[in-house]
Design a protein around this motif. Structure first.
Motif, PDB file in Angstrom:
ATOM      1  N   ILE A  15       0.836  -1.201   0.000  1.00  0.00           N
ATOM      2  CA  ILE A  15       0.000   0.000   0.000  1.00  0.00           C
ATOM      3  C   ILE A  15       0.867   1.245   0.000  1.00  0.00           C
ATOM      4  CG2 ILE A  15      -1.716   1.306   1.301  1.00  0.00           C
ATOM      5  CD1 ILE A  15      -2.841  -1.364   2.264  1.00  0.00           C
ATOM      6  N   SER A  16       1.930   1.242   0.819  1.00  0.00           N
ATOM      7  CA  SER A  16       2.745   2.455   0.866  1.00  0.00           C
ATOM      8  C   SER A  16       3.453   2.667  -0.468  1.00  0.00           C
ATOM      9  CB  SER A  16       3.752   2.405   2.020  1.00  0.00           C
ATOM     10  OG  SER A  16       4.798   1.511   1.733  1.00  0.00           O
ATOM     11  N   TYR A  17       3.910   1.607  -1.064  1.00  0.00           N
ATOM     12  CA  TYR A  17       4.559   1.728  -2.365  1.00  0.00           C
ATOM     13  C   TYR A  17       3.556   2.160  -3.424  1.00  0.00           C
ATOM     14  CZ  TYR A  17       7.460   0.486  -6.356  1.00  0.00           C
ATOM     15  OH  TYR A  17       8.176   0.527  -7.509  1.00  0.00           O
ATOM     16  N   GLY A  18       2.374   1.579  -3.363  1.00  0.00           N
ATOM     17  CA  GLY A  18       1.325   1.919  -4.328  1.00  0.00           C
ATOM     18  C   GLY A  18       0.944   3.389  -4.242  1.00  0.00           C
ATOM     19  N   LEU A  19       0.841   3.907  -3.013  1.00  0.00           N
ATOM     20  CA  LEU A  19       0.455   5.311  -2.863  1.00  0.00           C
ATOM     21  C   LEU A  19       1.555   6.248  -3.341  1.00  0.00           C
ATOM     22  CD1 LEU A  19      -1.500   5.072   0.457  1.00  0.00           C
ATOM     23  CD2 LEU A  19      -2.391   5.680  -1.783  1.00  0.00           C
ATOM     24  N   LEU A  20       2.782   5.816  -3.131  1.00  0.00           N
ATOM     25  CA  LEU A  20       3.909   6.581  -3.657  1.00  0.00           C
ATOM     26  C   LEU A  20       3.812   6.665  -5.183  1.00  0.00           C
ATOM     27  CD1 LEU A  20       6.382   7.794  -2.259  1.00  0.00           C
ATOM     28  CD2 LEU A  20       7.639   5.742  -2.869  1.00  0.00           C
ATOM     29  N   LEU A  21       3.513   5.521  -5.793  1.00  0.00           N
ATOM     30  CA  LEU A  21       3.347   5.488  -7.246  1.00  0.00           C
ATOM     31  C   LEU A  21       2.187   6.372  -7.680  1.00  0.00           C
ATOM     32  CD1 LEU A  21       3.801   1.739  -8.158  1.00  0.00           C
ATOM     33  CD2 LEU A  21       5.291   3.633  -8.736  1.00  0.00           C
ATOM     34  N   PHE A  22       1.148   6.384  -6.862  1.00  0.00           N
ATOM     35  CA  PHE A  22      -0.025   7.180  -7.221  1.00  0.00           C
ATOM     36  C   PHE A  22       0.337   8.661  -7.318  1.00  0.00           C
ATOM     37  CE2 PHE A  22      -3.621   9.812  -5.838  1.00  0.00           C
ATOM     38  CZ  PHE A  22      -4.433   9.616  -6.930  1.00  0.00           C
ATOM     39  N   LEU A  23       1.135   9.137  -6.333  1.00  0.00           N
ATOM     40  CA  LEU A  23       1.553  10.541  -6.354  1.00  0.00           C
ATOM     41  C   LEU A  23       2.188  10.876  -7.696  1.00  0.00           C
ATOM     42  CD1 LEU A  23       3.224  11.185  -2.910  1.00  0.00           C
ATOM     43  CD2 LEU A  23       0.946  11.777  -3.716  1.00  0.00           C
TER      44      LEU A  23
END
Lengths: 235, 289, 318
Positions: free
Chosen positions: B14-22
């Motif tokens: 999730i943390s990696y995914g949200l980073l990617l989302f940014l």
């Protein structure tokens, strides 16, 4: 025998319904005009008949053959030709190259030189099409479709943006086309419509409002109300 | 795999995914509204990482680094938009060349200023350490990334759904002519969107820096990740970018855990699978002729 | 025609006027020129801006290197095998990437290019990972002419690039090639005329990949070494720049473009470490100022002075 039959055609863009249950048919050799105010769905209808768009519902038959799910280029090979409202040519190629592209794929026996001579374009065969005048480009638009010897031709506002003189010239050209080509034409210029067409279909908000011979459509009160009343602005 | 490990991997995903989302959200918006392909996008991320490194070395403040890097990168992107991008709307090939050129320029400037040695960024003091979640030990920093990521996703969602700018963005994604027909100063909005995209990338860089580290070549890796996200999610849709990011976050993290040698490939396999089934991405619209 | 013959003669006598440094630079220019020329098939003739062209260049090179490492060092076997591998990969990739068009196509090709790049990086048993595959010797053609001699190798490359040029020029004079150009000019019109435009684009993609693979083969024989870097997106981007600077849709232009960039790169890197910065600026200047490329410019001058306008590659009347 019908040249074209459209059955209960419906098309949605997302939630927006562009065509609602449109059905009509055209006899071989008939010249049918599709008229209607802007946004009535005319060009969408053309795109579905020519195959660049798929209908949401409904069927299309070309000489009794179901072509609803056939790709655009296959329909073209069956004999459905078209022109575009916004001039769509190979602008960086010469006129000759343009016509050759149409001839080399079609199974017509047309000869390039005869074809161009008969339309008075032989002298300009080497001109880059982008350098032709707008009026000439609109004619070439039509020539490209004719070069593939279609059975049915869809003309999307052939007079769009033309001067009155040019309009008259192209109207004459279309009128003089051989009768074995079935014509479906979208046109805003009522004079052109009444000169060319045998019959008229009026499209309004994606639905067929009325359909019939020129005289029938002219005298239909609904048409007068929604379309002919505003035709003065359209022309 | 034990339950605690799975929890950790899920949180990592999730943390990696949200980073990617940014990162992907900005790329997606820029393309969706402006029709601009920005290959210097990863460079904005990289600049964010290096600038925050510089600020932290000078001041020791993570907050200052975040503000400073994001502001600086936004300004750079605005200059880039006004001076160059503006001239080449609707010219795909030129956009590719121009932004590729800028990627080169930024890369070399970074190499010039910071040299080629990879560096690591310290995590902010208050976010160091780990906490225990359901028996699993998880770094506080990653939780913070999750928190900030969700916050920014919400803010973006509010901007797009609830504000005038958002209405214009959405109208622009659907119909550019209509927007300019409304007499809106579309140029100003385009510049702002472009800067917003760069801002998001830079924030991603500052937040992600402690995880990715700072090295040359970070730009292209991030660009490709963002592209994959956008391609998987569907161009021009924030929801799609979100879905794509989280999906990749999971694929990459679990791919790393199960097939450590082929981790990068899991992303691509996801991409191929999505594209074969849906050529325009998960939430991409059908192309109109 | 006259221009072409002059150019060819210049290229043939060139090695006699060049030192070994100049000669090796010219060999690179021709190899990358062939690579850029193959990309021009897509950008200049089909209207597809593909961002994974380096993939096919790299695959061609890798196949030669891998075959050599497994004991197959016959040039006449490795060359067709490598080109076939590039073509084969393109037939598969093309099925996926050509489902989309425009900017979407560009982004998807970029992503797939990086996929193959990552694969070359990870698949150590075949590719040697980031160490690459060093020590590829010059080919033995089976003639009593040594390819270790730079001049001979130069002529080998020259022969391949001339043959490729002639083949491609001929292709774009045939109905098939004319149809591919038609797709670039107007895909919707081509469909309306009855062309399967998807198939035409697919063919162009595959053909371009084949020639890129050929360039890769020459590259690995010349360089003696291949690493994943040659498949990276920077390679594809550089090739796009070569095509645009030289002039799209001209075949010869991209070779000129390759010359300009490589010579500039060599000159600059001798003087400054900051040459990537300069190359980056070159991209920017190119976008803002260069419209038809160098070849387009020369051709315009030529036509102005020599004859009236004729569309590119126009056929003589029948």
């Amino acid at each position: 025998m019908k040249a074209l039959e459209v059955r209960s055609l419906t098309k949605y863009y997302g939630e927006f319904q562009v065509l609602k249950n449109v059905s009509f048919s055209v006899e071989p050799g008939e010249r049918r005009a599709i008229i209607g105010p802007n946004g009535a769905g005319k060009t969408t209808l053309f795109n579905i008949i020519s195959g660049t768009l798929k209908p949401t519902l409904g069927k299309i038959f070309f000489f009794h053959r179901d072509v609803t799910y056939m790709s655009a280029y296959r329909r073209s090979r069956l004999g459905i030709g078209r022109t575009f409202q916004i001039t769509n040519l190979f602008f960086n190629l010469s006129l000759m190259d343009n016509i050759n592209l149409a001839l080399q794929i079609s199974n017509s026996s047309l000869n390039l030189e005869e074809f161009l001579r008969s339309w008075g374009f032989w002298e300009k065969r080497r001109t880059r099409v982008g350098n032709l005048s707008y009026g000439e480009q609109r004619q070439v638009e039509l020539l490209l479709a004719l070069a593939q010897s279609p059975k049915l031709i869809l003309l999307d506002e052939p007079t769009a943006g033309m001067s009155p003189v040019e309009t008259e010239a192209i109207t004459r050209i279309i009128t003089e086309l051989p009768r074995d080509i079935t014509i479906l034409i979208i046109e805003h210029d009522m004079e052109v419509v009444f000169t060319l067409a045998d019959s008229i279909t009026v499209l309004h908000y994606g639905q067929i409002l009325c359909e019939g011979t020129k005289e029938q459509v002219k005298s239909d009160p609904r048409v007068k109300e929604v379309y002919l009343g505003t035709a003065g602005e359209e022309v | 795999m034990e339950v605690t490990q799975i929890i950790i991997q899920v949180l990592n995903s999730i943390s990696y995914g949200l980073l990617l989302f940014l990162l992907a959200a900005g790329l997606s918006l820029i393309f969706g509204l402006m029709g601009v392909i920005n290959l210097a996008y990863g460079s904005f991320f990289m600049l964010g990482v290096y600038l925050s490194l510089a600020v932290i070395e000078q001041t020791g403040s993570f907050i200052l680094a975040l503000l400073g890097a994001a502001t600086a990168v936004s300004l750079v992107s605005m200059v880039m938009e006004v001076c160059f991008i503006r001239k080449i709307y609707n010219r795909e090939l030129d956009q590719v060349l121009l932004t590729f050129g800028f990627a080169y320029i930024f890369m070399d400037i970074v190499r010039w200023c910071w040299g080629g040695t990879p560096q690591s960024l310290p995590k902010p003091v208050m976010l160091q350490g780990s906490i225990s979640i359901l028996g699993a030990i998880f770094p506080v920093y990653r939780l913070a990334v999750i928190f900030v990521g969700i916050l920014l996703a919400l803010v973006l969602w509010l901007i797009v759904e609830k504000t005038r700018m958002g209405v214009i963005i959405k109208a622009g994604v659907d119909d550019k002519e209509m927007v300019s027909g409304l007499g809106i100063n579309i140029r100003l909005y385009f510049t702002l969107i472009f800067a917003l995209g760069a801002f998001l990338a830079a924030v991603g860089g500052v937040l992600g820096g402690p995880i990715t580290g700072a090295y040359l070549g970070l730009d292209s890796e991030i660009l490709v990740l963002a592209l994959a996200v956008v391609v998987i999610g569907g161009l021009g849709t924030l929801k799609g970018a979100f879905l794509g990011s989280v999906l990749i976050g999971f694929m990459e993290t679990f791919g790393n855990a199960f097939f450590p040698n082929y981790a990068m490939m899991t992303i691509y396999i996801t991409m191929v699978a999505v594209l074969v089934l849906k050529p325009n991405g998960l939430l991409g619209k059908d192309e109109r002729p | 025609m006259f221009l072409g013959v002059t150019l060819l003669i210049a290229l043939i006598i060139l090695p006699f006027g060049l030192g070994s440094y100049g000669l090796s630079l010219m060999i690179s220019v021709l190899i990358f020129g062939l690579f850029a020329m193959s990309l021009d098939i897509l950008i200049g003739y089909t209207g597809l801006v593909s961002f994974n062209h380096a993939t096919f260049f790299g695959v061609g090179a890798y196949v030669v290197a891998i075959l050599f490492y497994r004991g197959w060092d016959n040039f006449w076997l490795a060359l067709p095998a490598a080109v076939a591998a590039s073509v084969l990969l393109a037939t598969v990739l093309g099925l996926v990437v050509l489902r989309s068009s425009g900017p979407y196509f560009l982004m998807i090709t970029l992503a797939f290019g990086q996929m193959i790049f990552a694969l070359a990086w990870k698949w150590r048993t075949f590719t040697g990972g980031d160490d690459g595959l060093p020590g590829i010797p010059r080919p033995d053609l089976g003639f009593p002419v040594s390819m270790w001699n730079e001049q001979n190798f130069y002529y080998l490359v020259l022969v391949f690039i001339c043959l490729s040029f002639l083949l491609l020029r001929q292709l774009f004079r045939l109905p098939l090639g004319r149809a591919i150009i038609g797709v670039k000019e107007s895909e919707s019109r081509m469909q309306a005329l009855g062309y399967n435009t998807w198939l035409l684009k697919y063919l162009a993609y595959v053909i371009a990949a084949g020639f890129a693979g050929l360039a890769g083969v020459l590259y690995v024989y010349y360089n003696g070494f291949i690493s994943p870097q040659e498949l990276n997106w920077t390679m594809s981007g550089m090739a796009i720049l070569m095509v645009v600077i030289g002039g799209t849709g001209t075949l010869v232009g991209p070779v000129l473009g390759a010359g300009i960039i490589l010579i500039l790169q060599n000159l600059l890197s001798a003087y400054t470490e900051r040459w990537p910065l300069v190359i980056g600026m070159l991209f920017v200047i190119c976008v803002i100022h260069v419209k038809d490329g160098i070849a387009g410019y020369v051709m315009k001058l030529w036509e102005k002075g020599w004859k009236g306008y004729e569309s590119p590659g126009s056929e003589k009347p029948n």
